[in-house]
Design a protein around this motif. Structure first.
Motif, short mmCIF file in Angstrom:
data_model
loop_
_atom_site.label_atom_id
_atom_site.label_comp_id
_atom_site.label_asym_id
_atom_site.label_seq_id
_atom_site.Cartn_x
_atom_site.Cartn_y
_atom_site.Cartn_z
N GLN A 128 0.81 -1.22 0.00
CA GLN A 128 0.00 0.00 0.00
C GLN A 128 0.85 1.27 0.00
O GLN A 128 0.30 2.38 0.00
CB GLN A 128 -0.95 0.00 1.21
CG GLN A 128 -0.27 0.27 2.55
CD GLN A 128 0.27 -1.01 3.19
OE1 GLN A 128 0.60 -1.96 2.50
NE2 GLN A 128 0.36 -1.01 4.51
N PHE A 129 2.16 1.12 -0.03
CA PHE A 129 3.07 2.27 0.05
C PHE A 129 3.45 2.78 -1.35
O PHE A 129 3.12 2.16 -2.36
CB PHE A 129 4.32 1.90 0.84
CG PHE A 129 4.05 1.50 2.25
CD1 PHE A 129 3.72 2.45 3.21
CD2 PHE A 129 4.09 0.16 2.64
CE1 PHE A 129 3.46 2.09 4.52
CE2 PHE A 129 3.83 -0.22 3.95
CZ PHE A 129 3.50 0.76 4.89
N ASP A 130 4.16 3.90 -1.36
CA ASP A 130 4.62 4.51 -2.61
C ASP A 130 5.98 4.00 -3.03
O ASP A 130 6.48 4.36 -4.11
CB ASP A 130 4.67 6.04 -2.48
CG ASP A 130 3.29 6.64 -2.25
OD1 ASP A 130 2.31 6.11 -2.83
OD2 ASP A 130 3.18 7.62 -1.48
N GLU A 131 6.62 3.17 -2.19
CA GLU A 131 7.94 2.63 -2.51
C GLU A 131 7.83 1.16 -2.94
O GLU A 131 6.88 0.46 -2.57
CB GLU A 131 8.88 2.72 -1.30
CG GLU A 131 9.09 4.13 -0.77
CD GLU A 131 8.06 4.50 0.28
OE1 GLU A 131 8.09 5.65 0.76
OE2 GLU A 131 7.22 3.63 0.62
N PHE A 132 8.81 0.71 -3.69
CA PHE A 132 8.92 -0.71 -4.01
C PHE A 132 9.31 -1.48 -2.75
O PHE A 132 10.06 -0.99 -1.91
CB PHE A 132 9.98 -0.94 -5.10
CG PHE A 132 9.56 -0.51 -6.46
CD1 PHE A 132 9.03 -1.42 -7.37
CD2 PHE A 132 9.69 0.82 -6.86
CE1 PHE A 132 8.65 -1.03 -8.64
CE2 PHE A 132 9.30 1.23 -8.13
CZ PHE A 132 8.78 0.31 -9.02
N HIS A 133 8.78 -2.71 -2.65
CA HIS A 133 9.16 -3.58 -1.54
C HIS A 133 9.57 -4.94 -2.09
O HIS A 133 8.98 -5.44 -3.05
CB HIS A 133 8.00 -3.75 -0.56
CG HIS A 133 7.91 -2.65 0.45
ND1 HIS A 133 8.24 -2.82 1.78
CD2 HIS A 133 7.53 -1.35 0.32
CE1 HIS A 133 8.07 -1.67 2.43
NE2 HIS A 133 7.63 -0.77 1.56
N THR A 134 10.56 -5.53 -1.46
CA THR A 134 10.95 -6.90 -1.77
C THR A 134 10.55 -7.79 -0.60
O THR A 134 10.47 -7.32 0.55
CB THR A 134 12.45 -7.01 -2.03
OG1 THR A 134 12.78 -8.40 -2.26
CG2 THR A 134 13.27 -6.49 -0.86
#
Length: 214
Positions: free
Chosen positions: A48-54
């Motif tokens: 749900q964030f604006d950053e990429f997540h791994t």
């Protein structure tokens, strides 16, 4: 942005709480039945964030479980399905096993590389961790589904079903006993226990209605 709190059952001291969105509750239910073969359950995870997540997914026993994908990335405002597959020959103990999901922010460039083993090294510190206990449920009647609850859905009690079934069995036994005493020759029924004869040649066929079970 407000982040929905997700249970962190089994987290070790000092581990960061899980911050992404999951569609699971406190447990991961997996169907199991003897000689049934492999079954799977999907977990929907949303960034749900604006950053990429791994992310990285681990299970307690690689001889029982497989995960697809075990590692990957989630673009901002998107979701990914994680499939947990079990192929246990014997029913595992409930709440003994769990699925662990770890995540952390990454760059767009890292998300496109797909070289996750370099990203998730032994010394990598995740930004969120969750361990979800696994519960194995019967493939026919899942946990919480009983004869009483099934009958309740139709507005009938288990006692009704039991008495109704007993009446049907008695009727079938009586019919079998009756059929054993009659002979039918050219449409004429003769009772072997007596001299009475019934002519059924003029009687139209009638369909039998099978009693519906609740």
């Amino acid at each position: 942005m407000a982040v929905r709190k997700i249970p962190t059952k089994g987290n070790k001291p000092g581990e960061p709480p899980f911050k992404l969105e999951l569609d699971t509750k406190d447990v991961l239910n997996m169907k199991w039945e003897k000689n049934m073969g492999s079954t799977f359950t999907d977990i929907k995870m949303t960034n749900q964030f604006d950053e990429f997540h791994t992310f990285k997914v681990k299970c307690t026993d690689n001889n029982i479980f497989r995960v697809r994908p075990p590692m990957g990335a989630i673009d901002p405002k998107t979701s990914v399905n994680i499939r947990v597959i079990q192929h246990a020959q014997e029913r595992p103990t409930n709440n003994k096993h769990f699925v662990a999901i770890l995540h952390m922010k990454c760059t767009a460039a890292d998300a496109k590389k797909n070289n996750w083993k370099m990203v998730w090294r032994a010394d990598t510190k995740p930004e969120g961790v969750i361990r979800i206990p696994i519960v194995f449920v019967d493939s026919v009647h899942p946990t919480g589904v009983t004869d009483d609850s099934l009958c309740a859905r139709s507005g009938r009690s288990a006692e009704y079903r039991g008495s109704h079934g007993e009446a049907m069995r008695n009727a079938i036994i009586g019919l079998v006993a009756l059929l054993a005493q009659i002979d039918v020759v050219e449409g004429v029924i003769t009772m072997t226990s007596g001299a009475e004869k019934i002519d059924i040649r003029g009687i139209k066929d009638q369909s039998l209605t099978q009693s519906r079970r609740c």
